[in-house]
Each structure stands twice: as structure tokens, then as C-alpha cells.
Design a protein around this motif. Structure first.
Motif, mmCIF file in Angstrom:
data_model
loop_
_atom_site.group_PDB
_atom_site.id
_atom_site.type_symbol
_atom_site.label_atom_id
_atom_site.label_comp_id
_atom_site.label_asym_id
_atom_site.label_seq_id
_atom_site.Cartn_x
_atom_site.Cartn_y
_atom_site.Cartn_z
ATOM 1 N N LEU A 1 26.666 34.741 53.505
ATOM 2 C CA LEU A 1 26.600 34.217 52.335
ATOM 3 C C LEU A 1 25.178 33.224 52.546
ATOM 4 C CD1 LEU A 1 30.060 32.524 52.829
ATOM 5 C CD2 LEU A 1 29.414 34.998 51.090
ATOM 6 N N PRO A 2 25.323 32.782 50.942
ATOM 7 C CA PRO A 2 23.065 32.492 51.359
ATOM 8 C C PRO A 2 23.206 30.889 51.426
ATOM 9 C CG PRO A 2 24.156 32.990 49.063
ATOM 10 C CD PRO A 2 24.804 33.520 50.458
ATOM 11 N N GLY B 1 29.911 23.579 46.506
ATOM 12 C CA GLY B 1 28.977 24.704 45.884
ATOM 13 C C GLY B 1 28.651 25.618 47.497
ATOM 14 N N SER B 2 29.056 25.428 48.485
ATOM 15 C CA SER B 2 29.496 25.855 49.838
ATOM 16 C C SER B 2 30.943 26.271 49.636
ATOM 17 C CB SER B 2 28.738 25.159 51.108
ATOM 18 O OG SER B 2 27.439 24.630 51.281
ATOM 19 N N LEU B 3 31.540 25.827 48.847
ATOM 20 C CA LEU B 3 32.886 26.419 49.498
ATOM 21 C C LEU B 3 33.291 28.087 48.827
ATOM 22 C CD1 LEU B 3 35.158 23.933 50.525
ATOM 23 C CD2 LEU B 3 34.555 25.846 51.743
ATOM 24 N N GLY B 4 33.045 27.923 47.514
ATOM 25 C CA GLY B 4 32.525 28.846 46.052
ATOM 26 C C GLY B 4 31.865 29.585 46.754
ATOM 27 N N PHE B 5 31.053 30.368 47.858
ATOM 28 C CA PHE B 5 30.893 31.006 48.501
ATOM 29 C C PHE B 5 31.781 32.299 48.819
ATOM 30 C CE2 PHE B 5 26.810 29.016 48.060
ATOM 31 C CZ PHE B 5 26.026 29.700 47.021
ATOM 32 N N GLY C 1 21.688 17.874 55.593
ATOM 33 C CA GLY C 1 22.355 19.567 55.456
ATOM 34 C C GLY C 1 22.799 19.532 56.442
ATOM 35 N N THR C 2 22.136 19.225 58.104
ATOM 36 C CA THR C 2 23.174 19.803 59.060
ATOM 37 C C THR C 2 24.353 19.551 58.530
ATOM 38 O OG1 THR C 2 20.970 19.505 60.116
ATOM 39 C CG2 THR C 2 22.572 19.679 61.635
ATOM 40 N N ASN C 3 24.596 18.258 58.272
ATOM 41 C CA ASN C 3 26.275 18.057 58.815
ATOM 42 C C ASN C 3 27.241 18.805 57.763
ATOM 43 O OD1 ASN C 3 25.481 15.401 59.900
ATOM 44 N ND2 ASN C 3 25.535 14.551 58.970
ATOM 45 N N VAL C 4 26.689 18.904 56.492
ATOM 46 C CA VAL C 4 26.727 19.890 55.480
ATOM 47 C C VAL C 4 27.331 21.467 55.953
ATOM 48 C CG1 VAL C 4 27.275 21.315 53.637
ATOM 49 C CG2 VAL C 4 26.399 18.693 53.702
ATOM 50 N N ILE D 1 30.730 23.060 57.264
ATOM 51 C CA ILE D 1 31.487 24.618 56.768
ATOM 52 C C ILE D 1 31.116 25.145 57.910
ATOM 53 C CG2 ILE D 1 29.680 26.190 55.069
ATOM 54 C CD1 ILE D 1 30.875 24.368 52.840
ATOM 55 N N ASN D 2 30.662 25.577 58.645
ATOM 56 C CA ASN D 2 30.630 26.100 59.670
ATOM 57 C C ASN D 2 32.667 25.992 60.180
ATOM 58 O OD1 ASN D 2 28.483 27.621 59.764
ATOM 59 N ND2 ASN D 2 27.084 25.580 61.337
ATOM 60 N N MET D 3 32.927 25.277 59.555
ATOM 61 C CA MET D 3 34.641 24.895 60.708
ATOM 62 C C MET D 3 35.349 25.303 59.857
ATOM 63 S SD MET D 3 36.166 21.204 60.857
ATOM 64 C CE MET D 3 36.139 21.502 59.244
#
Length: 609
Positions: free
Chosen positions: A375-376, A413-417, A522-525, A529-531
Motif C-alpha cells: 500500500l502507498p 485517507g490511509s484506511l481507504g487504501f 506522520g509517525t503517529n499516524v 495505521i499499522n495497528m
């Protein structure tokens, strides 16, 4: 004990039935071959045809010079009550011949049909049955006459071809050899005796017949042969006097010819003491008596062959499927049985009894993680994009403590991927399930006979899989949407969210936030997202299995069952429309099975009376 007529007549009927069903010859030993028969062997112009006609008592064989018999003639004689006489050919089963001149013409025409008008030969036999009160029950095989040279119009291999054909019959252990030799030739040069000696060196299966005794040179006789001094056989030699060419030209009938033959031997000074053991009538009775002995000796092996074949035929019928009932209830029961058989194999594929189900695990263990890894997210959470999203979320007024709207936009936006890999997992499992349906149908032996039912089950199963896929797609997308709709607050409460601003941040041309602050966002997001990614790695497979695999195991054909339960008998019959070649095969096997069972019962009942 059973009479000779009843036992041999039974064997004759069985051989006739075998002939009709095509159960003769081929690989291995058939029932036809296991039952004794008599092969008539001799050189060209040795008098074979005349001997056969004398035994039958009818003039029915083609005549001429050179090779007249160019195809084996399997002649089955059936003794019947009454006065009528008639003949039937296997290739014309519905036609009865009472005119034996027409029989002769039919033999010639049928020979030409295969070999043409040439002088070539064919090993495809002509099957002829003659029914008459004047014959003994007997199966005789008239073979092409052995020859030493090819004549014009024949292939160079004709000599070897005829010998190979003759051997193919006389080498069989249940074949009785009727070796025809002309008396006006040296017995040492007899083609029939030569080949009989090679395939039956003990002479147990060979009967010697001496023809043309009336054509020997004056002062000579054939007593040395007939009395076994010139060439001894285990069975007595039989002398025959056939009709002369003059008798044939005058249309002397076979009854008169037989009487002349009897008178010849009785009045002969050389053969008078053998008259009671000479002639075509004696030959027919001798063969019948020997056949009865041979049949009784062979009964145990014949019964063993019949039982073995019955087992093989039953196994073959079980493999291709037994006939089904014609009423609606029987048809519905058959369809449900086929469906259960398919469903059992399908579940074996999923549960590990058969290969294929492991590919579903491969989707979860390899394909899904690999897709999530690609995922990008790095691009989406790059410093420039974070700055852009945060700035747009703040609008004209920068956030005071933490950029919450910016966080939410970055997370959404990240979860949409994740929707792409989630849907891809659904589609991949759907493809595996469809392939397992195809394999299960192919592996269901019971279904192979019903191509229409195969198609109906495949269509119903695939329709059900489509519905399961739609529900599964909705569920996995709902899982992603659920992660977007409510974020895990505890995760962010543990983070330090105080922004680090630069001294020049108030300047009109300075960045609104420091690089360190943006990197931290960015690191927090990314951590969040990794979680979520770890969560979805577990929940997407659960949803797919629950919505697709579990439902496929539980209710793949439920809708199909409901549909066929409402169908009429005619519609059910169409679903059970079989492959015509398979129906023909089953019918043939069923007829052979009936023949073998009937033969076993009749042989048992007749042989031991």
C-alpha cells in the motif's frame, strides 16, 4: 443327466446371444470363446464347403474356383421342432431366409461388402444361424482355404494372411479342429493336418475328415488313413463322399446325396466294414457327442469365467451408474443423491481430504499481507503530504494544541487504501471456491452420466458463490469503514501531542509547522495505521471465511434444493438427460449381464440334471 441335445442346444443359444451382443473375440477370453466350437480347416478345393453342406443338409454356400470363402463364416445350427427350415444373419437380424439359394447370394454379397469384388480376404466374420429339425446343435466355423501361392489379384501376403487367420481360431484351447483332407492327395501334404499338428500336437482337439474317396484312382483306397495307420489321431477318421459336380449341375438335393453316400459305403468292398462310421450324418453325430463331453469337462471353468465376468460387469455398472426410475419421486431422489455426492467431495476439498482448500489459507497468509505491504502509505504520509493535509484541515486558522482534523483526514485517507486488498481477498477466495466447484463436479463419478445435471449444479453453486461474495465484500468493506468511523482514542492519549513551533513561525513566509512536528504527526499516524493493519489482517480472513467458506459448506445448494423440489416430473427428467453414448454403454452392459446370469443359471440347471 441332461440330454446331449439340451446341453449342446443351450451352449448354441448362449453363443448365439453372445454373437448378437458382440460378446465374442477381442481382448482376453470371452464367453463365446470359452464355449467349444468347431473350426473347419482345409486347403482350397479340399471339399470343406461340401462337408458343411452335407452336415447341414442344405445347399447354401457359394461355389467357384480359387478362394471362395474369403471371410470366416460362423455357422450355428439350431435343432428345432416342426418341419420349417430357415436361416438368419446377424447383419440382417430382422430378415428370415427360407430360400437357401438366397442365403448363398447373401453370403456372397456380404463378403463383397467388406472385401469388394477382389480376391482379398477379411477376418471380419459372417454370422449365420440355421434352424432346422434335420440338424444337430452345433457351431461350425468355415475358414478360408489354406493355399500355397498367390494368384492374380491377390496380395503377395495372402498365403501368410490366411494361415494367420486360421491359426487365430484353431490355437484357442476350446476350438475343435475339423481337418479336411482330400483322399486323392497324399495325406503327408495335407495343409489341414500340418497346421492341426502344430497347434494340437497331441491330437486331442483334431478330427480328421477324408473327402473325395470316390475320386481316387482305381486300385487304390484310403484304408491306411481311415484306420489310423498312415496318420493316427486320438479320434477316428471319418470318410465323406460329397456330391459330384454332375450332381450339383443336376440340382440333386442333399437328402438324395446323403442316401447315395450311405449306399456308397455300404456297397464298397474296401469300406463296407467301416460304413457305420462313415458319412456326413455320422460325422455330425460324432461331433455332437464329443462336444457334449468337452462341454461337461469345461463346465467348471466356464462357470468360473461367467462369475468373474458378472463381477466385472456389476462393478462397471456401479461405476457408470445404474438405471434410474421413471417416476418423479425416483428422479428427485436420484438428483438429491447426485447433489449429496458432489457436496461431500466439495467439503473434502475445503476440509483437507482433497487438495485445493489450502489455497484459501494461502490467500490469507501470503496474498493479503503482501498486498497490505504494497500500500502507498509512505507516499500518503510523506512530510509534504502531511503538511498539505494538515494545512488544508486547519484552514485560515491554525490548530491550537493538536491538529485533530488533520489527523482524522490522514487516517481516513490511509484506511481507504485497505479496501483494495480486502476486496481482492474476497475475489481470490471466490475464484478458489469456483475452481473447487468445477473440480468437485469432475470428481463426482455419479454425475458423469448426467451432463445436464452437471451444468445445473455448477450454475446453482456458482450463483450461490456470487451471493456469498457480495455479502463478503460488504462485510470486509464495513470492517474498514468501522475503523474509519471510530478511532481508538486510547492510542492517541498515550502520545505526546504538543507541537514544536519554530521562532520564525509567525513570519508571513515561514512554514506553519516545523519539520520535526510534521514528522511526528506522520509517525503517529503510521503507528496507528499499522495497528489497524494488524487488526484487519485478522478480521478480513474471519469475515471472508464466515461469509464465503462457511456458507459454501453449509448452504451451497440450498436454493437449488428448493427449486428442484417444486419442479414437475418432466423437468426433472430433462435434468437427468444422459449422454447417449453412456446410455448405450449401460444398456449393452446390462444385456451382457443378463446374458451371463441367464447362462450361469441355465448351465447349472441343465448340466447337472
Amino acid at each position: 443327466m441332461a440330454t446331449m441335445e439340451s446341453l449342446i442346444g443351450l451352449v448354441n443359444r448362449i453363443q448365439r446371444a453372445c454373437t448378437v451382443l458382440g460378446d465374442h473375440g477381442g481382448e482376453g477370453m470371452s464367453l463365446w470363446e470359452a464355449l467349444p466350437s468347431v473350426a473347419v480347416v482345409g486347403g482350397q478345393s479340399s471339399g470343406k464347403s461340401s462337408v458343411l453342406e452335407s452336415v447341414v443338409g442344405r445347399d447354401f454356400l457359394p461355389r467357384g474356383s480359387g478362394i471362395v470363402t474369403r471371410r470366416p463364416l460362423v455357422l450355428q445350427l439350431h435343432k428345432i421342432e416342426g418341419q420349417s427350415e430357415y436361416a438368419e444373419f446377424l447383419h440382417a437380424p430382422k430378415k428370415r431366409f427360407s430360400d437357401f439359394a438366397a442365403v448363398r447370394k447373401e453370403i456372397a454379397d456380404e463378403t463383397d461388402r467388406i472385401t469388394g469384388k477382389s480376391k482379398q480376404i477379411s477376418n471380419i466374420p459372417i454370422h449365420l444361424s440355421i434352424y432346422s429339425p434335420n440338424v444337430v446343435n452345433l457351431t461350425l466355423i468355415d475358414l478360408p482355404g489354406l493355399t500355397k501361392v498367390a494368384v492374380e489379384g491377390q496380395s503377395e501376403s495372402i498365403v501368410e494372411d490366411i494361415e494367420m487367420m486360421v491359426r487365430s481360431y484353431v490355437e484357442k484351447p476350446n476350438c475343435i479342429i475339423l481337418a479336411i483332407s482330400p483322399a486323392n492327395q497324399d495325406i503327408a501334404t495335407s495343409d489341414a493336418i500340418k497346421i492341426a499338428r502344430e497347434v494340437d500336437p497331441t491330437g486331442e482337439r483334431t478330427f480328421g475328415v477324408l473327402t473325395k474317396l470316390d475320386l481316387m484312382d482305381k486300385g487304390t483306397n484310403a484304408l491306411d488313413v481311415l484306420e489310423g495307420r498312415a496318420y493316427r489321431l486320438q479320434h477316428p477318421w471319418v470318410g465323406i463322399v460329397n456330391r459330384s459336380q454332375a450332381d450339383i449341375n443336376k440340382n440333386v438335393n442333399m437328402t438324395s446325396a446323403r442316401q447315395k453316400e450311405i449306399e456308397y459305403f455300404e456297397s464298397s468292398p474296401e469300406y463296407g466294414h467301416l460304413a457305420h462310421k462313415m458319412g456326413s450324418e455320422y460325422l455330425a453325430k460324432l461331433l455332437s457327442q464329443h462336444l457334449e463331453v468337452v462341454i461337461r469337462q469345461r463346465i467348471p471353468s466356464i462357470i468360473a469365467l461367467i462369475n468373474k465376468t458378472i463381477d466385472e460387469l456389476n462393478a462397471e455398472l456401479d461405476r457408470i451408474g445404474r438405471p434410474i426410475g421413471v417416476d418423479g419421486g425416483a428422479q428427485l431422489y436420484t438428483i438429491l443423491q447426485m447433489c449429496r455426492a458432489f457436496d461431500r467431495i466439495f467439503k473434502e476439498h475445503l476440509d483437507g481430504g482433497r487438495p485445493g482448500g489450502d489455497r484459501i489459507y494461502g490467500v490469507f497468509d501470503h496474498q493479503l499481507p503482501a498486498a497490505l505491504k504494497k500500500l502507498p502509505l509512505d507516499r500518503h504520509l510523506s512530510q509534504n503530504n502531511v503538511r498539505k493535509v494538515i494545512s488544508e484541515a486547519d484552514g485560515y486558522q491554525p490548530h491550537l494544541i493538536a491538529p485533530e482534523q488533520g489527523y482524522r483526514r490522514l487516517i481516513d485517507g490511509s484506511l481507504g487504501f485497505f479496501k483494495g486488498p480486502a476486496e481482492a481477498s474476497v475475489d481470490a477466495v471466490h475464484f478458489v471456491l469456483k475452481e473447487l466447484v468445477r473440480k468437485s463436479i469432475a470428481a463426482t463419478e455419479e454425475l458423469k452420466r448426467f451432463p445436464t445435471l452437471q451444468s445445473d449444479i455448477a450454475a446453482a453453486a456458482n450463483d450461490a458463490l456470487e451471493k456469498f461474495r457480495d455479502e463478503s465484500r460488504k462485510t470486509v468493506l464495513r470492517l474498514v469503514d468501522m475503523e474509519s468511523s471510530y478511532l481508538t482514542v486510547e492510542f492517541f492519549r498515550k502520545l505526546q501531542t504538543e507541537p514544536e513551533k519554530t521562532p520564525n513561525s509567525a513570519g508571513p513566509n515561514a512554514d506553519r509547522y516545523t519539520d520535526n512536528h510534521l514528522r511526528r504527526i506522520g509517525t503517529n499516524v503510521t503507528a496507528y495505521i499499522n495497528m489497524v493493519c494488524d487488526t484487519l489482517k485478522n478480521t478480513i480472513p474471519k469475515a471472508v471465511v464466515f461469509c464465503q467458506v462457511r456458507e459454501a459448506k453449509r448452504s451451497l445448494l440450498n436454493q437449488f434444493y428448493a427449486q428442484i423440489g417444486r419442479r414437475e416430473k418432466e423437468q426433472l427428467g430433462k435434468m437427468l438427460d444422459e449422454d447417449p453414448s453412456l446410455m448405450e454403454k449401460r444398456e449393452t452392459i446390462a444385456k451382457r449381464l443378463e446374458l451371463y446370469k441367464s447362462a450361469r443359471d441355465e448351465i447349472d440347471s441343465v448340466a447337472w440334471k
